[in-house]
Design a protein around this motif. Structure first.
Motif, PDB file in Angstrom:
ATOM      1  N   GLU A  18      29.023  46.720  37.475  1.00  0.00           N
ATOM      2  CA  GLU A  18      30.418  47.137  37.342  1.00  0.00           C
ATOM      3  C   GLU A  18      31.239  46.162  36.517  1.00  0.00           C
ATOM      4  O   GLU A  18      32.103  46.554  35.754  1.00  0.00           O
ATOM      5  CB  GLU A  18      31.032  47.286  38.740  1.00  0.00           C
ATOM      6  CG  GLU A  18      32.424  47.901  38.748  1.00  0.00           C
ATOM      7  CD  GLU A  18      32.923  48.154  40.158  1.00  0.00           C
ATOM      8  OE1 GLU A  18      33.911  48.887  40.291  1.00  0.00           O
ATOM      9  OE2 GLU A  18      32.355  47.604  41.118  1.00  0.00           O
ATOM     10  N   GLU A  19      30.974  44.853  36.663  1.00  0.00           N
ATOM     11  CA  GLU A  19      31.749  43.831  35.983  1.00  0.00           C
ATOM     12  C   GLU A  19      30.833  42.891  35.206  1.00  0.00           C
ATOM     13  O   GLU A  19      29.661  42.714  35.561  1.00  0.00           O
ATOM     14  CB  GLU A  19      32.577  43.012  36.990  1.00  0.00           C
ATOM     15  CG  GLU A  19      33.613  43.811  37.761  1.00  0.00           C
ATOM     16  CD  GLU A  19      34.807  44.203  36.915  1.00  0.00           C
ATOM     17  OE1 GLU A  19      34.921  43.682  35.786  1.00  0.00           O
ATOM     18  OE2 GLU A  19      35.616  45.028  37.367  1.00  0.00           O
ATOM     19  N   CYS A  26      41.322  44.305  41.950  1.00  0.00           N
ATOM     20  CA  CYS A  26      40.129  43.485  42.200  1.00  0.00           C
ATOM     21  C   CYS A  26      39.331  43.991  43.399  1.00  0.00           C
ATOM     22  O   CYS A  26      38.886  43.216  44.265  1.00  0.00           O
ATOM     23  CB  CYS A  26      40.507  42.015  42.396  1.00  0.00           C
ATOM     24  SG  CYS A  26      41.352  41.315  40.975  1.00  0.00           S
ATOM     25  N   SER A  46      40.179  47.860  39.088  1.00  0.00           N
ATOM     26  CA  SER A  46      40.164  46.640  38.277  1.00  0.00           C
ATOM     27  C   SER A  46      41.428  45.827  38.494  1.00  0.00           C
ATOM     28  O   SER A  46      41.382  44.612  38.670  1.00  0.00           O
ATOM     29  CB  SER A  46      40.019  46.999  36.798  1.00  0.00           C
ATOM     30  OG  SER A  46      40.127  45.843  35.996  1.00  0.00           O
ATOM     31  N   THR A  52      35.838  37.630  34.940  1.00  0.00           N
ATOM     32  CA  THR A  52      34.714  36.807  34.489  1.00  0.00           C
ATOM     33  C   THR A  52      35.212  35.597  33.711  1.00  0.00           C
ATOM     34  O   THR A  52      34.725  34.479  33.885  1.00  0.00           O
ATOM     35  CB  THR A  52      33.747  37.626  33.617  1.00  0.00           C
ATOM     36  OG1 THR A  52      33.387  38.820  34.318  1.00  0.00           O
ATOM     37  CG2 THR A  52      32.486  36.831  33.308  1.00  0.00           C
ATOM     38  N   THR A  66      32.089  47.855  31.896  1.00  0.00           N
ATOM     39  CA  THR A  66      33.294  47.658  31.105  1.00  0.00           C
ATOM     40  C   THR A  66      33.002  47.668  29.602  1.00  0.00           C
ATOM     41  O   THR A  66      33.912  47.796  28.789  1.00  0.00           O
ATOM     42  CB  THR A  66      33.963  46.323  31.481  1.00  0.00           C
ATOM     43  OG1 THR A  66      32.980  45.271  31.428  1.00  0.00           O
ATOM     44  CG2 THR A  66      34.545  46.390  32.891  1.00  0.00           C
ATOM     45  N   ALA A  86      27.264  45.713  31.390  1.00  0.00           N
ATOM     46  CA  ALA A  86      28.419  45.848  32.280  1.00  0.00           C
ATOM     47  C   ALA A  86      29.116  47.159  31.942  1.00  0.00           C
ATOM     48  O   ALA A  86      29.236  47.521  30.760  1.00  0.00           O
ATOM     49  CB  ALA A  86      29.384  44.679  32.094  1.00  0.00           C
TER      50      ALA A  86
END
Length: 309
Positions: A221-222, A30, A27, A102, A195, A193
């Protein structure tokens, strides 16, 4: 000639060792979890040493890993600080901001031109991460933007954007199977997501709605991928309202259940104690607050739901 190990692998190792997590390192950098794992494996192969122990989906540093981290961590900090100091001396006005990916893509970048018109002499340098503020390399940043339930006690932080979770999907989804109430979601695929993997369960409970068994589940994942999957008609995603309102206003997304009062952590700007552009950062913060108010008004116009202030 210096015999250096692969520097990308060193960077991946340092982040993973600092967090003791490949996921958090990915994360911060990136990249994907797999990319970090491959870089660390390549470094271990290059050195002929085991740097991590993998135990029950957790990682621990070996003695060799701890020794390496003690050396490369400060070395990377020195490189970052020296290049940061050089750009300052060169007279360039650079404001370095780290924000969630995001949020950066869907909210900040579409509004950045307003700040650049106000300050044409400033280079706004954006990086993305969802890593905790305490783990960030703050000396090379002016500020960090994060979603938080409350201000951070140890930092100068200011709330500028409140969030309300909203269920969104492509308009064509509703043409195939309408949604008039939460029970109708049982005929649809719900998008999550990783997360925030329990967002739907928490949303049903907070909205006072009966939980349902969906027709299908998709996990990304995101949050950005989950939101894009909703735009592409793959199902219904649950996202912070400000990150979806532009797409709703443009007709790319619909909010079939409106906006129940289900509030999520707000976005805060956390000033780095090392910033040398305090006045400029204060102006950037005020601009963010202005944009947050405008975004809230757009949410009211589009979804007819006011945030509590």
């Amino acid at each position: 000639m210096r015999r250096l190990p692969p520097l990308n692998a060193i960077r991946a190792f340092e982040a993973a060792a600092r967090h003791l997590s490949f996921t958090k390192a990915a994360s911060e950098l990136c990249v994907t979890h797999g990319a970090v794992s491959r870089q660390v494996a390549a470094l271990e192969h290059h050195l002929g040493l085991q740097l991590f122990r993998r135990l029950n989906h957790q990682i621990q540093l070996t003695d060799e890993g701890r020794t390496l981290l003690a050396e490369v961590g400060p070395a990377l900090d020195r490189i970052a600080l020296s290049t940061y100091a050089l750009t300052r001396k060169a007279g360039r006005v650079v404001l370095s901001i780290n924000a969630p990916p995001t949020f950066t893509m869907k909210w900040l970048i579409p509004r950045m031109s307003g700040f650049q018109r106000r300050h044409p002499e400033v280079e706004l340098r954006l990086t993305t991460s969802i890593a905790p503020v305490e783990s960030m390399a703050l000396p090379e940043l002016d500020a960090v933007i994060r979603r938080l339930p409350a201000p951070l006690a140890r930092f100068d932080s200011r709330e500028f954007l409140r969030t309300n979770l909203v269920a969104v999907c492509a308009p064509e989804i509703l043409e195939r199977a309408s949604i008039r109430g939460s029970q109708d979601l049982a005929r649809h695929t719900l998008i999550n997501a990783s997360t925030h993997p329990h967002a739907w369960e928490q949303w049903f409970a907070a909205a006072g709605l009966e939980a349902i068994t969906p027709g299908g589940l998709l996990m990304f994942e995101e949050m950005y991928f989950a939101l894009q999957a909703a735009v592409d008609g793959l199902g219904i995603a649950l996202v912070p309202e400000p990150l979806a309102v532009d797409d709703i206003a443009a007709g790319r997304l619909a909010a079939p259940l409106g906006a129940p009062r289900v509030y999520d952590p707000s976005y805060y700007l956390i000033a780095s104690p090392h910033t040398t552009h305090r006045a400029l950062l204060d102006d950037f913060t005020e601009w963010l607050c202005e944009q947050g108010d405008e975004s809230d008004r757009l949410c009211v116009e589009v979804l007819g739901q006011r945030h509590r202030r």
